[in-house]
Motif scaffolding. Structure first.
Motif, PDB file in Angstrom:
ATOM      1  N   TRP A 206      -5.934  12.223   7.580  1.00  0.00           N
ATOM      2  CA  TRP A 206      -5.438  11.832   6.262  1.00  0.00           C
ATOM      3  C   TRP A 206      -3.913  11.784   6.252  1.00  0.00           C
ATOM      4  O   TRP A 206      -3.318  10.901   5.643  1.00  0.00           O
ATOM      5  CB  TRP A 206      -5.936  12.744   5.153  1.00  0.00           C
TER       6      TRP A 206
ATOM      7  N   ILE B  17      -2.930   8.509   7.907  1.00  0.00           N
ATOM      8  CA  ILE B  17      -3.261   7.389   7.012  1.00  0.00           C
ATOM      9  C   ILE B  17      -2.335   7.404   5.798  1.00  0.00           C
ATOM     10  O   ILE B  17      -1.798   6.374   5.404  1.00  0.00           O
ATOM     11  CB  ILE B  17      -4.738   7.456   6.575  1.00  0.00           C
TER      12      ILE B  17
ATOM     13  N   VAL C  83       0.210   4.494   4.605  1.00  0.00           N
ATOM     14  CA  VAL C  83       0.049   3.923   3.264  1.00  0.00           C
ATOM     15  C   VAL C  83       1.351   4.081   2.476  1.00  0.00           C
ATOM     16  O   VAL C  83       1.779   3.159   1.783  1.00  0.00           O
ATOM     17  CB  VAL C  83      -1.136   4.585   2.526  1.00  0.00           C
TER      18      VAL C  83
ATOM     19  N   ALA D  67      -5.905   5.432  -2.287  1.00  0.00           N
ATOM     20  CA  ALA D  67      -6.192   5.606  -0.857  1.00  0.00           C
ATOM     21  C   ALA D  67      -6.933   6.917  -0.604  1.00  0.00           C
ATOM     22  O   ALA D  67      -7.868   6.962   0.192  1.00  0.00           O
ATOM     23  CB  ALA D  67      -4.895   5.566  -0.055  1.00  0.00           C
TER      24      ALA D  67
ATOM     25  N   TYR E 184     -10.555   7.258   1.063  1.00  0.00           N
ATOM     26  CA  TYR E 184     -10.717   8.072   2.264  1.00  0.00           C
ATOM     27  C   TYR E 184     -11.802   9.128   2.059  1.00  0.00           C
ATOM     28  O   TYR E 184     -12.651   9.332   2.933  1.00  0.00           O
ATOM     29  CB  TYR E 184      -9.389   8.737   2.637  1.00  0.00           C
TER      30      TYR E 184
END
Length: 98
Positions: free
Chosen positions: A12, A15, A19, A79, A83
């Motif tokens: 995470w 990511i 993002v 996001a 996720y």
């Protein structure tokens, strides 16, 4: 179990970082475009330049700051929800396969 959680947290973070970068870049472009359309001038490149009025420099800083933060919040939360949903589906599929 802690190892699995650490891997998910690292995933995470990676990511989320990507993002965040993409969001900041896109928000800057969109806000700059909107500023140019609203004022008829290009966004101030250097807020310390004496060629730009104090009001314009402060106005652009406020618009950019608020716009960037709102974009980061909206995209980051979206996001994270995506996720978490993906992670739940993946975990459910793993449990069914076991």
């Amino acid at each position: 179990m802690a190892d699995k959680t650490e891997k998910q947290d690292m995933a995470w973070r990676a990511i989320g970082g990507l993002v965040g970068l993409a969001t900041a870049w896109a928000a800057k472009k969109v806000i700059g475009f909107a500023w140019e359309k609203a004022t008829g001038k290009k966004p101030p490149a250097d807020s310390e330049s004496l060629d730009i009025s104090l009001g314009e420099a402060i106005g652009y800083a406020v618009v950019m700051g608020v716009g960037m933060q709102v974009a980061q919040i909206v995209v980051g939360r979206t996001a994270k929800k995506r996720y978490n949903a993906w992670k739940a589906v993946k975990d459910t599929a793993r449990e069914v396969a076991s």
